[in-house]
Design a protein around this motif. Structure first.
Motif, PDB file in Angstrom:
ATOM      1  N   PHE A 247      84.293 120.189  11.756  1.00  0.00           N
ATOM      2  CA  PHE A 247      84.570 119.874  10.357  1.00  0.00           C
ATOM      3  C   PHE A 247      83.631 120.663   9.449  1.00  0.00           C
ATOM      4  O   PHE A 247      84.067 121.304   8.485  1.00  0.00           O
ATOM      5  N   THR A 248      82.346 120.626   9.734  1.00  0.00           N
ATOM      6  CA  THR A 248      81.368 121.331   8.895  1.00  0.00           C
ATOM      7  C   THR A 248      81.618 122.826   8.910  1.00  0.00           C
ATOM      8  O   THR A 248      81.525 123.505   7.875  1.00  0.00           O
ATOM      9  N   GLU A 249      81.987 123.347  10.077  1.00  0.00           N
ATOM     10  CA  GLU A 249      82.252 124.783  10.198  1.00  0.00           C
ATOM     11  C   GLU A 249      83.420 125.206   9.315  1.00  0.00           C
ATOM     12  O   GLU A 249      83.350 126.226   8.605  1.00  0.00           O
ATOM     13  N   LEU A 250      84.502 124.429   9.337  1.00  0.00           N
ATOM     14  CA  LEU A 250      85.708 124.822   8.608  1.00  0.00           C
ATOM     15  C   LEU A 250      85.639 124.487   7.120  1.00  0.00           C
ATOM     16  O   LEU A 250      86.060 125.283   6.279  1.00  0.00           O
ATOM     17  N   VAL A 251      85.158 123.291   6.799  1.00  0.00           N
ATOM     18  CA  VAL A 251      85.202 122.812   5.418  1.00  0.00           C
ATOM     19  C   VAL A 251      83.993 123.266   4.612  1.00  0.00           C
ATOM     20  O   VAL A 251      84.062 123.432   3.399  1.00  0.00           O
ATOM     21  N   GLY A 252      82.873 123.461   5.304  1.00  0.00           N
ATOM     22  CA  GLY A 252      81.674 123.925   4.616  1.00  0.00           C
ATOM     23  C   GLY A 252      80.719 122.828   4.215  1.00  0.00           C
ATOM     24  O   GLY A 252      79.710 123.086   3.542  1.00  0.00           O
ATOM     25  N   GLU A 253      80.996 121.583   4.602  1.00  0.00           N
ATOM     26  CA  GLU A 253      80.101 120.466   4.340  1.00  0.00           C
ATOM     27  C   GLU A 253      80.388 119.369   5.365  1.00  0.00           C
ATOM     28  O   GLU A 253      81.477 119.321   5.947  1.00  0.00           O
ATOM     29  N   PRO A 254      79.419 118.462   5.610  1.00  0.00           N
ATOM     30  CA  PRO A 254      79.633 117.390   6.582  1.00  0.00           C
ATOM     31  C   PRO A 254      80.788 116.479   6.186  1.00  0.00           C
ATOM     32  O   PRO A 254      81.117 116.335   5.001  1.00  0.00           O
ATOM     33  N   ALA A 255      81.378 115.861   7.194  1.00  0.00           N
ATOM     34  CA  ALA A 255      82.575 115.049   6.971  1.00  0.00           C
ATOM     35  C   ALA A 255      82.343 113.938   5.957  1.00  0.00           C
ATOM     36  O   ALA A 255      83.158 113.735   5.048  1.00  0.00           O
ATOM     37  N   MET A 256      81.251 113.182   6.078  1.00  0.00           N
ATOM     38  CA  MET A 256      81.062 112.047   5.182  1.00  0.00           C
ATOM     39  C   MET A 256      80.703 112.489   3.767  1.00  0.00           C
ATOM     40  O   MET A 256      81.016 111.796   2.798  1.00  0.00           O
ATOM     41  N   THR A 257      80.066 113.658   3.623  1.00  0.00           N
ATOM     42  CA  THR A 257      79.839 114.211   2.288  1.00  0.00           C
ATOM     43  C   THR A 257      81.176 114.521   1.630  1.00  0.00           C
ATOM     44  O   THR A 257      81.398 114.228   0.450  1.00  0.00           O
TER      45      THR A 257
END
Length: 327
Positions: A247-257
């Motif tokens: 998730f962090t790799e693709l979206v650019g931020e942690p999931a819960m953020t």
């Protein structure tokens, strides 16, 4: 019970456009006779479109001059002020100073110019209601001209339908034009983003991932759920650690953020409607106290929730007031 296997989001951009909700704000059917010109002021938050159905004109935006012909569509996505005129050097008064009767609150009829050859146009302004739309619209250049492509053929079909309604429309043609215009804008935005490799980044690009896209779509559809990394990982049928890293790799931020930011953007959307109180919105999004919600809202959005609601209440129903009929 094990989580259902993930499925790819079949139409990632369609999913995004549905969530972000496009609202038509102002539409104008114009009959313009040479010489003519008009200046459209800056309208932050709006995407402008212009369609020439017969005749032609020049559009000046961002310091560049563009010739528009029948069957062409141009978008001015970032709400920048721009000028339409029949020929270079023609005076272009502010459109707000030109009489244009407004029908039904947001559809105007504009007749303007001298006694020369006529140009007919359909123009309008739309907004994407969800605050996260800024992420999508910012990916567009300052001016978009629709180019010939398989997707462009569909745009041309819609343009032909609009032109037919302008030239020969009977009762209800204004309503038909507004709906066709909305379809046209979505087609143009979709085509531009699909053709741009740079658009396939962040949450918009991650929607196309078979597993992360499934989790993102679930958050978008139900931001009020009590999401955790564990429940999102289960939704994506991944281990918690693998999901968090991907998730962090693709979206650019942690999931819960991301979940918190999307939830607060959705709360802005609800509060901007002016009907719900801050306490009601806090409960809707699962906060046990209004104070806890208010702290999270201010941290993410950058201003108090109460201020957003008061501003919406003072503004009244959404609309492009600057284009109200001149007195």
């Amino acid at each position: 019970m094990p989580a259902a296997p993930p499925f790819p989001v079949a139409d990632p951009l369609g999913e995004a456009l549905h969530v972000l909700r496009m609202d038509g704000v102002f539409y104008c059917r114009s009959e313009l006779t040479e010489p003519w010109g008009m200046t459209l002021p800056a309208t932050p938050g709006c995407l402008w479109f212009h369609v020439v159905t017969s005749g032609g004109c020049r559009l000046t935006a961002d310091g560049a001059d563009h010739v528009l012909r029948p069957g062409e569509l141009v978008l001015v996505p970032h709400g920048a002020g721009h000028v339409l005129r029949s020929a270079p050097g023609v005076l272009a008064p502010d459109i707000r100073s030109i009489p244009h009767p407004v029908l039904g609150g947001r559809f105007a009829l504009l007749r303007h110019g001298g006694d020369g050859p006529a140009t007919r146009m359909v123009c309008g302004a739309v907004r994407f209601g969800h605050p996260a739309a800024r992420d999508l619209v910012d990916r567009l250049p300052g001016l978009v001209r629709v180019e010939s492509s398989p997707r462009g053929d569909r745009v041309q079909d819609t343009l032909r339908l609009i032109a037919a309604e302008v030239e020969d429309g009977g009762p209800g043609s204004d309503a038909v034009i507004t709906r066709l215009a909305d379809v046209l804008v979505i087609q143009a935005v979709r085509g531009r983003l699909e053709a741009d490799d740079g658009a396939r980044t962040g949450w918009l690009g991650a929607l196309a991932d078979e597993r992360i896209g499934h989790a993102l779509a679930a958050v978008h559809r139900a931001p009020e759920r009590d999401w955790t990394v564990a429940t999102l990982a289960a939704t994506a049928a991944m281990s918690r650690s693998a999901f968090a890293a991907r998730f962090t790799e693709l979206v650019g931020e942690p999931a819960m953020t991301y979940v918190t930011r999307w939830r607060m953007n959705t709360a802005v959307d609800v509060l901007s409607g002016g009907d719900a109180t801050v306490a009601e919105v806090a409960r809707r999004f699962g906060y046990r106290s209004e104070a806890a919600f208010a702290r999270a809202f201010a941290r993410v959005v950058g201003e108090p929730a109460g201020r957003v609601r008061r501003r919406a209440a003072a503004r009244g129903p959404a609309g492009l007031e600057v284009f109200a009929e001149p007195v």
